[in-house]
Design a protein around this motif. Structure first.
Motif, PDB file in Angstrom:
ATOM      1  N   ARG A 240      45.823 -11.791  51.740  1.00 50.73           N
ATOM      2  CA  ARG A 240      44.927 -12.000  50.585  1.00 50.73           C
ATOM      3  C   ARG A 240      45.044 -10.844  49.593  1.00 50.73           C
ATOM      4  NH1 ARG A 240      40.433 -15.694  50.773  1.00 50.73           N
ATOM      5  NH2 ARG A 240      41.246 -17.545  51.827  1.00 50.73           N
ATOM      6  N   LEU A 241      45.063  -9.625  50.132  1.00 47.39           N
ATOM      7  CA  LEU A 241      45.216  -8.442  49.276  1.00 47.39           C
ATOM      8  C   LEU A 241      46.588  -8.455  48.595  1.00 47.39           C
ATOM      9  CD1 LEU A 241      44.198  -5.601  48.349  1.00 47.39           C
ATOM     10  CD2 LEU A 241      45.318  -4.696  50.389  1.00 47.39           C
ATOM     11  N   GLY A 242      47.628  -8.799  49.345  1.00 46.03           N
ATOM     12  CA  GLY A 242      48.973  -8.868  48.787  1.00 46.03           C
ATOM     13  C   GLY A 242      49.095  -9.917  47.700  1.00 46.03           C
ATOM     14  N   LEU A 243      48.439 -11.053  47.911  1.00 45.02           N
ATOM     15  CA  LEU A 243      48.460 -12.118  46.901  1.00 45.02           C
ATOM     16  C   LEU A 243      47.757 -11.669  45.623  1.00 45.02           C
ATOM     17  CD1 LEU A 243      49.307 -15.168  46.596  1.00 45.02           C
ATOM     18  CD2 LEU A 243      46.923 -15.690  47.087  1.00 45.02           C
ATOM     19  N   ARG A 244      46.661 -10.942  45.773  1.00 45.24           N
ATOM     20  CA  ARG A 244      45.913 -10.463  44.595  1.00 45.24           C
ATOM     21  C   ARG A 244      46.740  -9.438  43.809  1.00 45.24           C
ATOM     22  NH1 ARG A 244      41.537 -10.993  41.909  1.00 45.24           N
ATOM     23  NH2 ARG A 244      40.093  -9.326  41.334  1.00 45.24           N
ATOM     24  N   VAL A 245      47.395  -8.538  44.537  1.00 39.92           N
ATOM     25  CA  VAL A 245      48.253  -7.538  43.890  1.00 39.92           C
ATOM     26  C   VAL A 245      49.452  -8.223  43.241  1.00 39.92           C
ATOM     27  CG1 VAL A 245      49.766  -5.556  44.337  1.00 39.92           C
ATOM     28  CG2 VAL A 245      47.525  -5.656  45.400  1.00 39.92           C
ATOM     29  N   GLY A 246      49.998  -9.222  43.914  1.00 41.22           N
ATOM     30  CA  GLY A 246      51.124  -9.964  43.362  1.00 41.22           C
ATOM     31  C   GLY A 246      50.769 -10.715  42.089  1.00 41.22           C
ATOM     32  N   ARG A 247      49.565 -11.282  42.058  1.00 41.75           N
ATOM     33  CA  ARG A 247      49.126 -11.994  40.849  1.00 41.75           C
ATOM     34  C   ARG A 247      48.857 -11.013  39.703  1.00 41.75           C
ATOM     35  NH1 ARG A 247      47.757 -17.286  40.789  1.00 41.75           N
ATOM     36  NH2 ARG A 247      46.081 -17.027  39.272  1.00 41.75           N
TER      37      ARG A 247
END
Length: 348
Positions: A240-247
């Motif tokens: 979830r954290l990785g997806l937020r940083v990726g977005r």
């Protein structure tokens, strides 16, 4: 009268068993004496010599195993049988600790969460990304040189000198001028060492540690980028954290790339380190001979990559709600030394 009692066959057998056990014990002790680890040797030259011998021995054993496996596969194919499946090597990535926040494919809750976040208007092409670059108050010549190359990577980006302005005032100025992101390059000892990416107008704010920076002029056989809008590759952002940083990173680039430019911008996450690369792919025709005796040449199309630069590595330090606020800001995630309990624990 005293006489010696004859030994029974059972007693003789037990004696032989005891002798064999003693011999085995002696052999194991001798083996242990022979197999001395390099770390046990105090002499540096002798230690390095034994270490080199062990390394060569391991290499030869590995080659033997590979040859035996290839021979078994060849034999199975000749007999019309299916060869044995190859073993998957154990790596730190595929033996990582289980994480509950790892995102699953086709998750309805996740898609709804993405549609309602701060970057949804950019991903729906309702807003075009517009980036403001600036530096820390005391910067060197390498900081602006790095920013000028980043301006070539990200279209519709502008560089403003920091001067003595406070960062909160710069954030308000960027909001009024309809900028979608603000990136601050921090320098320490004349070397860029941190990136602060602020999403506008509502955040979030990500603080990254910057390392292993290589500018375009220092890359061998580098290419010069064109003004076409590049393609974006975000790789291995699974939690979830990785997806937020990726977005957040994905919102820096437009979502309708110009494929004629053949430009690719890659953010590859591996063990929580985000590697940045900027390439352009080139199609070339290479002539190859058909046979050894014939003079005819056949043209083949070959694709290759040419790096345009810059090249650097990022590591997330903190992710904050809203725009930059050190005093009263709420943090979504902060990296602490206590979190590094294992080499196989990753957060992105």
């Amino acid at each position: 009268m005293g006489f010696k009692r004859k030994k029974d066959s059972q007693d003789l057998g037990s004696e032989f068993d005891d002798d064999e056990k003693v011999k085995r014990m002696k052999k194991t002790v001798e083996k242990e004496k022979k197999e001395i680890l390099p770390s046990m040797i105090k002499n540096k030259e002798k230690r390095s010599e034994i270490h080199a011998k062990l390394k060569i021995q391991k290499k030869l054993e590995k080659r033997k195993k590979i040859k035996a496996r290839d021979a078994a596969e060849k034999r199975a194919l000749e007999l019309g049988e299916e060869p044995l499946p190859r073993e998957i090597p154990r790596t730190i990535e595929n033996t990582r600790e289980q994480d509950e926040t790892v995102c699953k494919a086709f998750d309805e809750e996740l898609t709804a969460w993405n549609d309602a976040d701060e970057f949804s208007s950019i991903y729906k092409c309702e807003r075009t990304p517009k980036i403001l670059f600036t530096t820390s108050r005391f910067n060197s010549t390498r900081g602006p040189a790095f920013i000028s190359e980043l301006c070539d990577v990200f279209p519709n980006s502008h560089y403003y000198k920091r001067g003595t302005y406070d960062l909160k005032k710069i954030v308000e100025y960027a909001k009024n001028k309809d900028f979608t992101s603000l990136i601050v390059v921090h320098t320490n000892r004349r070397e860029p060492d941190a990136l602060l990416i602020i999403g506008l107008p509502d955040g979030p704010t990500a603080h990254f540690k910057l390392s292993k920076l290589v500018l375009r002029k220092d890359i061998k056989n580098h290419g010069n980028p064109t003004k076409h809008e590049p393609e974006l590759i975000l790789n291995n952002f699974t939690t979830r954290l990785g997806l937020r940083v990726g977005r957040l990173i994905g919102s820096l680039l437009p979502q309708n790339p110009d494929l004629l430019g053949r430009r690719v911008v890659t953010f590859h996450n591996q063990r929580d380190f985000i590697f940045f690369r900027h390439h352009r792919y080139i199609y070339e025709s290479k002539e190859t001979k058909e046979a050894t005796g014939s003079k005819k040449k056949e043209a083949k199309m070959i694709a290759r990559l040419q790096e345009c630069g810059p090249r650097f590595t990022l590591k997330l330090i903190s992710l904050q709600h809203g725009t930059f606020d050190t005093k009263s800001g709420e943090y979504e995630w902060v990296h602490k030394p206590d979190m590094d309990t294992s080499r196989r624990r990753f957060f992105l």
